[in-house]
Design a protein around this motif. Structure first.
Motif, PDB file in Angstrom:
ATOM      1  N   LEU A 121       0.830  -1.204   0.000  1.00  0.00           N
ATOM      2  CA  LEU A 121       0.000   0.000   0.000  1.00  0.00           C
ATOM      3  C   LEU A 121       0.866   1.256   0.000  1.00  0.00           C
ATOM      4  O   LEU A 121       0.549   2.232  -0.688  1.00  0.00           O
ATOM      5  N   ALA A 122       1.962   1.250   0.741  1.00  0.00           N
ATOM      6  CA  ALA A 122       2.860   2.410   0.754  1.00  0.00           C
ATOM      7  C   ALA A 122       3.438   2.656  -0.638  1.00  0.00           C
ATOM      8  O   ALA A 122       3.537   3.804  -1.078  1.00  0.00           O
ATOM      9  N   TYR A 123       3.789   1.595  -1.350  1.00  0.00           N
ATOM     10  CA  TYR A 123       4.284   1.741  -2.712  1.00  0.00           C
ATOM     11  C   TYR A 123       3.192   2.310  -3.624  1.00  0.00           C
ATOM     12  O   TYR A 123       3.453   3.205  -4.430  1.00  0.00           O
ATOM     13  N   MET A 124       1.973   1.826  -3.471  1.00  0.00           N
ATOM     14  CA  MET A 124       0.861   2.333  -4.274  1.00  0.00           C
ATOM     15  C   MET A 124       0.591   3.798  -3.965  1.00  0.00           C
ATOM     16  O   MET A 124       0.253   4.580  -4.866  1.00  0.00           O
ATOM     17  N   LEU A 125       0.733   4.197  -2.716  1.00  0.00           N
ATOM     18  CA  LEU A 125       0.532   5.601  -2.349  1.00  0.00           C
ATOM     19  C   LEU A 125       1.607   6.491  -2.978  1.00  0.00           C
ATOM     20  O   LEU A 125       1.301   7.598  -3.427  1.00  0.00           O
ATOM     21  N   LEU A 126       2.838   6.005  -3.001  1.00  0.00           N
ATOM     22  CA  LEU A 126       3.893   6.779  -3.652  1.00  0.00           C
ATOM     23  C   LEU A 126       3.604   6.955  -5.140  1.00  0.00           C
ATOM     24  O   LEU A 126       3.798   8.043  -5.693  1.00  0.00           O
ATOM     25  N   LEU A 127       3.126   5.918  -5.782  1.00  0.00           N
ATOM     26  CA  LEU A 127       2.769   6.029  -7.197  1.00  0.00           C
ATOM     27  C   LEU A 127       1.607   6.998  -7.398  1.00  0.00           C
ATOM     28  O   LEU A 127       1.598   7.770  -8.356  1.00  0.00           O
ATOM     29  N   THR A 128       0.634   6.984  -6.498  1.00  0.00           N
ATOM     30  CA  THR A 128      -0.508   7.892  -6.587  1.00  0.00           C
ATOM     31  C   THR A 128      -0.057   9.338  -6.416  1.00  0.00           C
ATOM     32  O   THR A 128      -0.538  10.225  -7.122  1.00  0.00           O
ATOM     33  N   ILE A 129       0.854   9.576  -5.495  1.00  0.00           N
ATOM     34  CA  ILE A 129       1.358  10.934  -5.282  1.00  0.00           C
ATOM     35  C   ILE A 129       2.069  11.434  -6.531  1.00  0.00           C
ATOM     36  O   ILE A 129       1.882  12.582  -6.948  1.00  0.00           O
ATOM     37  N   VAL A 130       2.852  10.571  -7.174  1.00  0.00           N
ATOM     38  CA  VAL A 130       3.590  10.977  -8.366  1.00  0.00           C
ATOM     39  C   VAL A 130       2.629  11.255  -9.531  1.00  0.00           C
ATOM     40  O   VAL A 130       2.782  12.239 -10.250  1.00  0.00           O
TER      41      VAL A 130
END
Length: 69
Positions: A28-37
């Motif tokens: 989920l943390a990786y997915m959140l980083l992708l969403t932020i980008v």
């Protein structure tokens, strides 16, 4: 009595369980980083952020074996 070097360490089987429970939060943390980008901060809810932070903290505990409290 416990030795001073063993005092703050968790048992290995408990560390493995904590690590396995924290893996979805790491994803989920990786997915959140992708969403932020891609979309910015507007696409993230507070629950997702808290869940991922708790999961990263759980993985830290699993890797180091230290008792946080």
């Amino acid at each position: 009595m416990q030795n001073s070097e063993n005092k703050g360490k968790l048992p290995l089987n408990l560390r493995i369980l904590i690590g396995l429970a924290g893996l979805p939060s790491l994803i989920l943390a990786y997915m959140l980083l992708l969403t932020i980008v891609e979309q910015g901060v507007q696409g993230i809810s507070a629950f997702e952020l808290v869940y991922s932070v708790v999961g990263v903290f759980a993985l830290y505990i699993a890797i180091t074996g230290k008792r946080p409290f």
